[in-house]
Design a protein around this motif. Structure first.
Motif, short mmCIF file in Angstrom:
data_model
loop_
_atom_site.label_atom_id
_atom_site.label_comp_id
_atom_site.label_asym_id
_atom_site.label_seq_id
_atom_site.Cartn_x
_atom_site.Cartn_y
_atom_site.Cartn_z
N ALA A 151 -26.88 -74.01 -18.70
CA ALA A 151 -26.06 -75.03 -17.82
C ALA A 151 -25.34 -73.88 -16.92
O ALA A 151 -25.16 -74.20 -15.57
N GLN A 152 -24.86 -72.92 -17.22
CA GLN A 152 -24.18 -72.01 -16.26
C GLN A 152 -24.87 -70.44 -16.41
O GLN A 152 -25.37 -70.10 -17.61
N ASP A 153 -24.45 -69.91 -15.30
CA ASP A 153 -25.18 -68.43 -15.14
C ASP A 153 -24.14 -67.43 -15.49
O ASP A 153 -23.36 -66.91 -14.76
N ASN A 154 -23.91 -67.44 -17.08
CA ASN A 154 -22.84 -66.38 -17.44
C ASN A 154 -23.25 -66.12 -18.79
O ASN A 154 -23.78 -66.51 -19.38
N VAL A 155 -22.48 -64.93 -19.27
CA VAL A 155 -22.49 -64.35 -20.55
C VAL A 155 -22.16 -65.45 -21.61
O VAL A 155 -21.17 -66.21 -21.40
N GLY A 156 -22.63 -65.62 -22.63
CA GLY A 156 -22.40 -66.77 -23.85
C GLY A 156 -23.17 -67.70 -24.05
O GLY A 156 -23.07 -68.71 -24.76
N GLN A 157 -24.05 -68.09 -23.12
CA GLN A 157 -24.93 -69.19 -23.14
C GLN A 157 -26.03 -68.94 -24.47
O GLN A 157 -26.55 -67.90 -24.54
N TYR A 158 -26.45 -69.99 -24.97
CA TYR A 158 -27.27 -69.71 -26.17
C TYR A 158 -27.98 -70.84 -26.46
O TYR A 158 -27.74 -72.17 -26.25
N LEU A 159 -29.11 -70.87 -27.30
CA LEU A 159 -29.84 -71.77 -27.69
C LEU A 159 -29.99 -71.96 -29.22
O LEU A 159 -30.24 -70.85 -29.83
N GLN A 160 -29.62 -72.93 -29.87
CA GLN A 160 -29.57 -72.79 -31.57
C GLN A 160 -30.67 -74.07 -31.85
O GLN A 160 -30.83 -75.28 -31.30
N ALA A 161 -31.42 -73.52 -32.87
CA ALA A 161 -32.51 -74.40 -33.47
C ALA A 161 -32.23 -74.61 -34.84
O ALA A 161 -31.67 -73.47 -35.57
N ASP A 162 -32.34 -75.89 -35.43
CA ASP A 162 -32.18 -76.07 -36.71
C ASP A 162 -33.54 -76.71 -37.28
O ASP A 162 -33.76 -77.57 -36.94
#
Length: 82
Positions: free
Chosen positions: A11-22
């Motif tokens: 959603a934002q262009d910065n460090v700390g974005q991630y995708l989590q899958a369960d």
């Protein structure tokens, strides 16, 4: 292979974005695939992979690759399965 039907983008262009899958249960993962957006200047510049069996304690998995350019698909084959 091209995945144009749907994707995840930060959603934002910065460090700390991630995708989590369960996956719901312990699952063997053998590859990680990334691909840049085919219609926009959006692509992966850095990847990391962390895993957990309980959702509380995470372990870092060393991975090289995963970075993409504008459109190509990049497949990172995992050396050790978890």
């Amino acid at each position: 292979m091209r995945i144009y039907g749907g994707s995840w983008c930060a959603a934002q262009d910065n460090v700390g974005q991630y995708l989590q899958a369960d996956f719901g249960h312990v699952t063997v993962v053998t590859r990680m695939v990334t691909q840049g957006h085919h219609l926009a200047n959006e692509w992966v510049v850095k990847t990391s992979l962390n895993y957990s069996t309980d959702g509380g304690v995470y372990f870092k998995y060393s991975i090289t690759g995963g970075e993409t350019e504008h459109d190509p698909v990049t497949v990172s084959k995992l050396k050790y399965y978890f």
